[in-house]
Design an enzyme around this catalytic site. Sequence first.
Site, mmCIF file in Angstrom:
data_model
loop_
_atom_site.group_PDB
_atom_site.id
_atom_site.type_symbol
_atom_site.label_atom_id
_atom_site.label_comp_id
_atom_site.label_asym_id
_atom_site.label_seq_id
_atom_site.Cartn_x
_atom_site.Cartn_y
_atom_site.Cartn_z
ATOM 1 N N GLU A 289 66.690 52.770 103.667
ATOM 2 C CA GLU A 289 67.299 51.735 102.827
ATOM 3 C C GLU A 289 66.537 51.772 101.519
ATOM 4 O O GLU A 289 65.391 51.349 101.455
ATOM 5 C CB GLU A 289 67.151 50.341 103.461
ATOM 6 C CG GLU A 289 67.791 50.181 104.806
ATOM 7 C CD GLU A 289 69.302 50.070 104.747
ATOM 8 O OE1 GLU A 289 69.877 50.139 103.630
ATOM 9 O OE2 GLU A 289 69.910 49.931 105.815
ATOM 10 N N CYS A 323 66.699 44.952 96.698
ATOM 11 C CA CYS A 323 67.260 46.274 96.455
ATOM 12 C C CYS A 323 68.753 46.194 96.143
ATOM 13 O O CYS A 323 69.287 47.016 95.424
ATOM 14 C CB CYS A 323 67.008 47.183 97.649
ATOM 15 S SG CYS A 323 67.420 46.408 99.208
ATOM 16 N N GLU A 420 66.243 51.063 88.296
ATOM 17 C CA GLU A 420 65.996 49.834 89.038
ATOM 18 C C GLU A 420 64.708 49.186 88.536
ATOM 19 O O GLU A 420 63.644 49.793 88.568
ATOM 20 C CB GLU A 420 65.866 50.161 90.535
ATOM 21 C CG GLU A 420 65.758 48.925 91.385
ATOM 22 C CD GLU A 420 65.690 49.245 92.880
ATOM 23 O OE1 GLU A 420 65.017 50.227 93.241
ATOM 24 O OE2 GLU A 420 66.309 48.511 93.671
#
Lengths: 509, 287, 302
Positions: A289, A323, A420
């Site tokens: 993940e 996330c 990110e």
Amino acid sequence: MSDSNTKESLEKISNGSPKPTSPNADLKLDFASFWEYSPAPESSEHVKIDDRYNHFINGEFVEPVKGRYMKSVNPATEEIICEFAEGTSEDVDKAVKAARKAYEKTWSKLTGKERGKYIFRIARMIQERARELAIIESIDGGKPIRESRDVDVPLAAAHFFYYAGWADKLNYAFPGRKPKSLGVCGQIIPWNFPLLMLAWKIAPALATGNTVVLKPAESTPVTALKFAEICRDAGLPAGVVNIVTGAGATGSEIVNHPDVNKIAFTGSTKVGKIIQKSIAGTGKKLTLELGGKGPNIVFEDAPIDQAVEGIVNAIFFNQGHVCCAGSRLLVQEGVAEKLVQKLKDRMETLIVGDPLDKNTDIGAINSKAQFERIQSYLEIGVNEGAEMYQCSSKIPENGYFCKPTLFTNVSQSNRIVQEEIFGPVLTIQTFRTPEEAIEKANNTPYGLASGVWTDKGSKIFKTGQSIRSGVMWSNTYNKFDPTSPFGGYKESGIGREGGLHGLYPYLTF
Amino acid sequence: MADRIEVLKTYKTYVGGKFPRSESDRTYQIKDGKGKHIANACRCSRKDVRDAVVTARSAFGGWSSRSAYNRGQVLYRIAEMLEGRKDQFLRELQLAGIKEKDAKHEVHTAIDRVIYFAGWTDKISQVFGTVNPVASAHFNFSSPDATGVVGIIAPEEYPLLSAISMIAPVIAGGNSCILLASETNPLPVVSFGEVLHASDVPAGVVNILTGYRSETAETISSHKDVNALFSSISDNKFRKLIDENASINVKRTEHYTPDDWYSDDHENPYLVLKFMETKTTWHPVGF
Amino acid sequence: MSVLTIPDFNQTTPIDQIGVEERVSRLNKRSIKKESKLQALKLALSMIDHTTLEGKDSEGKVIQLCSKARLPYAPMPNLPHVAAVCVYPNMVATAKKALQGTGVKVASVATAFPSGMAQLHIKLDDTRYAVSEGADEIDMVISRGEFLKGNYTFIFDEIAAIKEACGEAHLKVILETGELETLENVRKASDIAMHAGADFIKTSTGKISPAATQPVTLVMLEAIRDFYRDTGSMVGMKPAGGIRKAKEALQYLVLVKETLGSAWLTPEWFRFGASSLTNDLLMQIVKQETGVYQSINYFSND
């Protein structure tokens, strides 16, 4: 009354062409001058954090073989909370051996029904110690108590409760197949949702009959060690769950241990790739993940006030350390000005500060390193020519705090749009047509989560089908549930956690 | 009267619905079991892989968004066309030295296999999709969705059956693919391209390259616009290479090395699911 | 000069019910402690429209109500008085007299309250009568049947006509949200009322269940905010009915603070339509001041 609607005031709010402002756009709502909330700290008197924590291996807390310890810091005060063991290859090897022995001697011999009862017990004990765990999560990780109390801990308990029920029903989950457990699972979790990520990893692993060696993140190890106490108190057979603390090097020892059958990792895409590479050719099973850069698309027919709230939840939940955060806002041009105005109003009411205060909306950035990373992205954004807006709320002098931030005047090519940031930083782009929105949404190596806001059902389905992401929140954002599979497309990961789909990575057929 | 001189076939590749030669203009000899020349095959280069990925990517959107019913019909059409041309495949397999009985078995199994997967296209979401009873006031459902562009690395044995067994589940799920055919006997696989061309498979959904894996596998496994790899090469060094390259962009990898390509075990929906993502959608429930 | 354009009320502003409820639930998590609590309790007290709207109301009852309104708790004479009393038109003169010189306003329901099922001229007469008796504020009801039929022009014109009949008196428009049912209807009725001249918009008559709810109130506050942005004019808000506990009152104040801001946190722009709320606020105020939990027996029930 004012001449604002006749004066030709033009405001550039996006990367599109300048648009006239609406009349009265200069009207200010004042959220601060009267009736400030007094401090409402959650009492932490009954919570005990030891000065030093050891590994939990084979049902016991044991000192690290090499005797080295690391320190965990409260990011809201920069004070040291406790010491914890630094795991070396010797510790990892002990833990894997314990897990293997437990797998062979006890856990795989138990019926699914009995396994399930242990997991139910764990779920209940998390509920019983919920307040304590929530407070520790906030102290150790900096997240607001409102979230650790209402989201992290209840969801962690719910996750165990959900998977406990699967333990004796696995034959119903996979039509035409008889599933078998894998053996020893190495699990490495991040610092953004320490206990919840532990639950996401351990609950399905145990339900499917595997044993576990788990490493929590080095900035947030404490709740995992409290969880170890719960395993012990629940009478879970020794070695079924082993917690080894440490940093990346310890994680790497787990990944590369030859007697581990499966690796489950949640964290950055960068580290995920390293893990995938290091287990190449070994046949170890893998779930990842990883990162994301979630597009959150607002069409002009959206319920705007709820969209504003959704945008706030999407990017400012957990300081943006999520996330699946909706970090790229894509707004249809017709509503962009109004939406940004409302968003700015809403941001004025966000309270940044003491994670333990019940009114805090945005707590501390998890660590100094992450704080510096976010600051560097703010600089990058400004240097790239983006327009930065931060709310006017006060932030504490000590500790790592970051004001909620918007960037307008950005385009796909900006680094702050592509990369990110993992902080409370939102970029805002506009679009004209649904196709353009979808194109921008998919123009990323990531594919974890996305949002769409519109009142029109058919548009939701079409947009949802077209966006390549594992989770699609329509007219909502950042919702989680143990029954709901979660995981990414593309570089956001491999496999799903949660729901029936979350069993799959822990079984062989 | 003298024997008629037979017209020999030129074997090319199948990319984007066309039959181009390798951009390198290189070929290599395909021989039968006794070392006798059968034909020349294209020796594809990394640039051929590059071009095939581009065409697979551009075909993906259209193929994955077709209705499941339509994809099923297209797959069934492949089987129909194979059945009609099976003599050609029997001949090609026999040319490589395979006995007639074995060749028949291989062709028949391949045809049936396509039909098996044709039937899954409109059932996979029903069997493997879920409605998830979340605790909040939301409707929540998960369904499988195609992963994207898949690189398929076929084994040497049973060139036609193995290739079709690998292609069918991949495209049944809505992916597009690039197949690196058997090195030693790619001829029936290239001819299978003609079947695809004649059936209703949109151009670019299946692309077939021939040549040496040592020249193409590296490229396809490291390519950043390939989402998944499906490999039937059991060699461990090769596996490691594939996995390592996969990590460049977090490709899903499936190493599939069945002992018996004829086994019914191959016919299962889990193979389709290997190349599908689960997408979960949330929506509030209220007035 | 600002140009006021009347929106097309056939257009619906999309509202997601679950999103509204989630927002309310998040606002309810604000923890109001210590000074901020005492301040808010007193503020809430000063915002009350202390109400009696019963068929059995008499002058005697209204006089008692008024004495509670001007001096809610005798042992603490420095507490604020409530904002207004709210009575039927035929009780206005009594209330007016009883409140002379206190600063407590007299509000009167009018327009065939609570159903509104009467002809316009009767409603106008009702309104004019209440004003002539001395009412400072008029609480009218909209015609829900016409609204649900889609006859938005009717609603608009009726409100505008009543507003004119009010003269100097402030007009509060009761939407009776319990009968409108959906939040989109609530939003639309709010917009119509504000554009037609309402000084306040109000949730309920108190005669229909559900009366005031926080999701409905939030939607109305958001309508007020958008109206303010669009026109520059402030409109007040009055949730009414069903608010009995001090804790709920504080939750409403949080809604106002975080939606409209400080400017609306005064009796001029925000009211509670309630009766039993007054005493619960008083009990909490006394508890905050003395540290001792209170009993209702020590508080007059007028």
